[in-house]
Design an enzyme around this catalytic site. Sequence first.
Site, mmCIF file in Angstrom:
data_model
loop_
_atom_site.group_PDB
_atom_site.id
_atom_site.type_symbol
_atom_site.label_atom_id
_atom_site.label_comp_id
_atom_site.label_asym_id
_atom_site.label_seq_id
_atom_site.Cartn_x
_atom_site.Cartn_y
_atom_site.Cartn_z
ATOM 1 N N LYS A 32 0.845 -1.138 0.151
ATOM 2 C CA LYS A 32 -0.165 -0.070 -0.004
ATOM 3 C C LYS A 32 0.924 1.428 0.204
ATOM 4 C CE LYS A 32 -2.664 1.851 3.670
ATOM 5 N NZ LYS A 32 -2.375 3.307 3.814
ATOM 6 N N ASP A 59 -3.259 4.175 -2.300
ATOM 7 C CA ASP A 59 -4.539 4.641 -1.136
ATOM 8 C C ASP A 59 -4.458 6.314 -1.235
ATOM 9 O OD1 ASP A 59 -5.994 5.270 1.004
ATOM 10 O OD2 ASP A 59 -4.308 4.415 2.444
ATOM 11 N N LYS A 61 -7.358 8.270 -1.739
ATOM 12 C CA LYS A 61 -8.734 8.545 -1.043
ATOM 13 C C LYS A 61 -9.228 9.987 -1.756
ATOM 14 C CE LYS A 61 -7.908 6.899 3.544
ATOM 15 N NZ LYS A 61 -6.560 6.456 3.430
ATOM 16 N N ASP A 64 -13.612 14.973 -4.890
ATOM 17 C CA ASP A 64 -13.445 16.394 -5.561
ATOM 18 C C ASP A 64 -14.714 16.289 -6.352
ATOM 19 O OD1 ASP A 64 -13.128 18.906 -6.698
ATOM 20 O OD2 ASP A 64 -10.916 18.593 -6.380
ATOM 21 N N THR A 119 -12.002 6.143 10.179
ATOM 22 C CA THR A 119 -11.952 5.888 11.845
ATOM 23 C C THR A 119 -11.663 6.691 12.777
ATOM 24 O OG1 THR A 119 -9.891 4.564 11.443
ATOM 25 C CG2 THR A 119 -11.875 3.370 11.341
HETATM 26 O O1 C5P Z 1 0.726 0.542 11.264
HETATM 27 P P1 C5P Z 1 -0.515 0.116 10.777
HETATM 28 O O2 C5P Z 1 -0.938 -1.371 10.816
HETATM 29 O O3 C5P Z 1 -1.708 0.823 12.100
HETATM 30 O O4 C5P Z 1 -1.104 0.803 9.599
HETATM 31 C C1 C5P Z 1 -2.531 0.692 9.074
HETATM 32 C C2 C5P Z 1 -2.527 1.410 7.772
HETATM 33 O O5 C5P Z 1 -3.983 1.423 7.426
HETATM 34 C C3 C5P Z 1 -2.090 2.851 7.931
HETATM 35 O O6 C5P Z 1 -1.557 2.974 6.463
HETATM 36 C C4 C5P Z 1 -3.350 3.845 8.002
HETATM 37 O O7 C5P Z 1 -3.372 4.948 7.404
HETATM 38 C C5 C5P Z 1 -4.253 2.832 7.352
HETATM 39 N N1 C5P Z 1 -5.886 3.100 7.750
HETATM 40 C C6 C5P Z 1 -6.136 2.861 8.959
HETATM 41 N N2 C5P Z 1 -7.459 2.849 9.510
HETATM 42 C C7 C5P Z 1 -8.295 3.367 8.382
HETATM 43 C C8 C5P Z 1 -7.769 3.443 7.173
HETATM 44 C C9 C5P Z 1 -6.474 3.360 6.704
HETATM 45 O O8 C5P Z 1 -5.413 2.399 9.785
HETATM 46 N N3 C5P Z 1 -9.523 3.506 8.730
#
Ligand code: C5P
Length: 232
Positions: A32, A59, A61, A64, A119
Amino acid sequence: MGKDVIVACDFASAEQTFAFLDKFTGRKPFVKIGMELFYAEGPAIVKQIKARGHKIFLDLKLHDIPNTVKKAMSVLSNLDVDITNLHAAGTTAMMQGALEGLTRADGSRPLLIAVTQLTSTDQEAMERDILIREPIDQVVMHYAKTAKNAGLDGIVCSPLEAGKVHDTCGKDFLTITPGVRFADGDVGDQKRVMTPAQAKLIGSDYIVVGRPITAAADPVAAYERCVAEFVD
Ligand code: C5P
């Protein structure tokens, strides 16, 4: 594409990213690329990671007006990524524009996934700042249905929501779930977490795992552990 572990390469430079990816001499993880790395290094980083044989979830997002998103998606489609995303809050017209822009002359396109409510947004902030007063889980499910009706392939959601999304939108509607931690690992700043094995049981299609792999003493072993729990 089936179930897979997507490694969140939340690095600030190509140098750091390649130092990390160089460790993977066997199986090449699905990667990602988020805003930080993309804005630091530009489209070249996508091409370079792709050339090393990795699948890519870009990713960014997007959100617009439909015409702008359609044109931006058409540019991203040329990068030949496997998955990309946008905010469902951009409405059906924007999501349909995105699909049009992503679709290549031969009819192929990357998978397109919607972000529902982030989230980081809780009920209170949603009511106060964007005047949405329905319960947040209903809002997430409504966005999922809207994304499905617009023709999208799935949503990003908590692994805790994946089962309900499949019940509502069908088992083929993809759920990509961050918030994954090993049973014996650090939770960090994630609030609602699941292990890879639990995410598999509940029916996530892809798990996104960052720090449990990128910050591990042995990232390759941590990645292989995720694959063993979630895929194999
Ligand atoms: O390090 P970690 O496992 O927490 O990383 C989770 C990844 O998923 C990060 O890139 C974070 O920005 C992304 N993400 C998230 N929660 C979301 C959407 C994306 O943790 N709701």
